[in-house]
Motif scaffolding. Sequence first.
Motif, PDB file in Angstrom:
ATOM      1  N   THR A 142      -5.998  88.969 -28.928  1.00 24.68           N
ATOM      2  CA  THR A 142      -6.427  87.768 -28.219  1.00 24.68           C
ATOM      3  C   THR A 142      -6.868  86.703 -29.210  1.00 24.68           C
ATOM      4  O   THR A 142      -7.115  86.994 -30.379  1.00 24.68           O
ATOM      5  CB  THR A 142      -7.606  88.086 -27.289  1.00 24.68           C
ATOM      6  N   GLN A 143      -6.975  85.480 -28.734  1.00 26.30           N
ATOM      7  CA  GLN A 143      -7.416  84.373 -29.577  1.00 26.30           C
ATOM      8  C   GLN A 143      -8.757  84.659 -30.251  1.00 26.30           C
ATOM      9  O   GLN A 143      -8.859  84.573 -31.473  1.00 26.30           O
ATOM     10  CB  GLN A 143      -7.502  83.088 -28.758  1.00 26.30           C
ATOM     11  N   PRO A 144      -9.783  84.981 -29.490  1.00 30.60           N
ATOM     12  CA  PRO A 144     -11.089  85.210 -30.126  1.00 30.60           C
ATOM     13  C   PRO A 144     -11.026  86.278 -31.208  1.00 30.60           C
ATOM     14  O   PRO A 144     -11.623  86.119 -32.275  1.00 30.60           O
ATOM     15  CB  PRO A 144     -11.957  85.656 -28.956  1.00 30.60           C
ATOM     16  N   ARG A 145     -10.306  87.344 -30.977  1.00 25.95           N
ATOM     17  CA  ARG A 145     -10.234  88.415 -31.963  1.00 25.95           C
ATOM     18  C   ARG A 145      -9.512  87.977 -33.215  1.00 25.95           C
ATOM     19  O   ARG A 145      -9.912  88.328 -34.335  1.00 25.95           O
ATOM     20  CB  ARG A 145      -9.530  89.632 -31.347  1.00 25.95           C
TER      21      ARG A 145
ATOM     22  N   ARG B 100      -9.303  84.922 -34.367  1.00 29.24           N
ATOM     23  CA  ARG B 100     -10.192  84.002 -35.077  1.00 29.24           C
ATOM     24  C   ARG B 100     -11.255  84.758 -35.851  1.00 29.24           C
ATOM     25  O   ARG B 100     -11.590  84.409 -36.987  1.00 29.24           O
ATOM     26  CB  ARG B 100     -10.882  83.073 -34.081  1.00 29.24           C
TER      27      ARG B 100
ATOM     28  N   GLN C 191     -13.273  76.501 -34.046  1.00 25.82           N
ATOM     29  CA  GLN C 191     -12.689  77.664 -33.393  1.00 25.82           C
ATOM     30  C   GLN C 191     -13.762  78.492 -32.702  1.00 25.82           C
ATOM     31  O   GLN C 191     -13.880  79.685 -32.978  1.00 25.82           O
ATOM     32  CB  GLN C 191     -11.990  78.535 -34.429  1.00 25.82           C
TER      33      GLN C 191
ATOM     34  N   ILE D 159     -16.009  80.730 -30.286  1.00 24.64           N
ATOM     35  CA  ILE D 159     -15.809  81.762 -29.274  1.00 24.64           C
ATOM     36  C   ILE D 159     -17.147  82.005 -28.604  1.00 24.64           C
ATOM     37  O   ILE D 159     -18.190  81.706 -29.166  1.00 24.64           O
ATOM     38  CB  ILE D 159     -15.224  83.074 -29.861  1.00 24.64           C
ATOM     39  N   SER D 160     -17.079  82.521 -27.427  1.00 28.15           N
ATOM     40  CA  SER D 160     -18.307  82.741 -26.666  1.00 28.15           C
ATOM     41  C   SER D 160     -19.190  83.765 -27.370  1.00 28.15           C
ATOM     42  O   SER D 160     -18.704  84.718 -27.980  1.00 28.15           O
ATOM     43  CB  SER D 160     -17.950  83.220 -25.266  1.00 28.15           C
TER      44      SER D 160
ATOM     45  N   THR E 271     -18.549  87.241 -26.136  1.00 26.97           N
ATOM     46  CA  THR E 271     -17.306  87.783 -26.688  1.00 26.97           C
ATOM     47  C   THR E 271     -17.496  88.186 -28.138  1.00 26.97           C
ATOM     48  O   THR E 271     -16.991  89.216 -28.593  1.00 26.97           O
ATOM     49  CB  THR E 271     -16.192  86.729 -26.574  1.00 26.97           C
ATOM     50  N   LEU E 272     -18.247  87.373 -28.867  1.00 28.43           N
ATOM     51  CA  LEU E 272     -18.519  87.704 -30.269  1.00 28.43           C
ATOM     52  C   LEU E 272     -19.210  89.056 -30.376  1.00 28.43           C
ATOM     53  O   LEU E 272     -18.752  89.942 -31.111  1.00 28.43           O
ATOM     54  CB  LEU E 272     -19.389  86.612 -30.893  1.00 28.43           C
TER      55      LEU E 272
END
Lengths: 134, 134
Positions: free
Chosen positions: B14-17, B19, B45, B47-48, B51-52
Motif C-alpha cells: 500500500t501507499q503508506p507502507r 512511503r 508524504q 500518513i495517518s 496507520t504509522l
Amino acid sequence: MLQHLLEDHGLRATQPRLRLLEFFAGTRGHFTPEEIFGHLRAQGQPISIATLYQNLRTFSEHGLVKEMIGQEGEVRYDTNMEPHSHMVCVRCGRLTDIHVELPDLRPPAQGHGWLIMQTRVDFHGLCPECQARA
Amino acid sequence: MLQHLLEDHGLRATQPRLRLLEFFAGTRGHFTPEEIFGHLRAQGQPISIATLYQNLRTFSEHGLVKEMIGQEGEVRYDTNMEPHSHMVCVRCGRLTDIHVELPDLRPPAQGHGWLIMQTRVDFHGLCPECQARA
DNA sequence: TTACGTGCAAACGTTTTGCACAAAC
DNA sequence: GTTTGTGCAAAACGTTTGCACGTAA
C-alpha cells in the motif's frame, strides 16, 4: 532513621515520604510507580498518585532512589545505588541485580573520537524457574 | 524493490507502507514514531498516525525493522538487524551503532542457575562534538 | 469480489500540572 | 507565619482501538 535521611537532603519529613521510604527500605527490587502505589495501598498506607510521582522524581533527583528504564520501556525505581548489572528473564520478566567484574571492554569507539565514561551490561536469558518449567 | 519486500512477507503493497519503507531505506538511525511521522509529513508524504503505529508494529513483527527502547524509555525503530551495540552521548543524546567483539562475558549468574542467552552492552559517554564544545 | 489496510475519532493508561488546602518547620 | 508538600481533578502525552470506508489482489 528515615526522618534524618530526608532532613539531610533538605526535604520535609512528611507522612507520604516516610511511607515511601519505608517501602523502599523493606523491599529489594525494581518497581514501577503503579506497583509501589499498589503496595502502599495494600498496606493500608495509601498516598495520592500525584504525590507518589512527585516524590519519586524528588527522591531520584536527590539520589535517594535510582530511576531506570525496564526492558519494555517502563520506568522503575530501585534503591541499589551501587553500579551493577541486570539479568532479565526473557520469559517471565524477572529482573535480578548482579555484580560483574567488567573486563576492560573498550569499544573501537575511542578511535572514532568518543569518550566512553560508562559501560552498561545486561544479560538476557532464562531464570532457574523458567528453565525447570520448560 | 520495496514492493517485493512487502509481498515476500505476505503484506500488501500500500501507499503508506511504501512511503514508510522508503523512509527507512533512505536514512540511518533510530527514530521515534513521532520523528518518522514528522519526516514523512515534511516530505509531503504524510500518513495517518494510526496507520504509522499499526505498520511499525507489523513491520517489527515481520522482521523488517527492529524495535528498541531508548535511554529515556522512548520507543525507537531502526533497520540495522545485525546484533550490535550502542554508544549514547550523555549530553546530546546522539546514538550510534557500533560493532564490538564481546569477550566471553560470562556472569557469575551461571552459578545461580540462570541460562544466559544474550548479552547486551551499551556505552555511555561524550560524542566528539560535545567534547569539543566542553 | 473479498480480504486486508487506512484513517478518523474516541478511548486508553500513564504521567504531569494547576491550584486550594494542609502540614511542617 | 511562611514555606513546602499534598491531593484532587483536569490536562497532557503517546499509543491503541472501533469502525466505516477505500483499495490491493
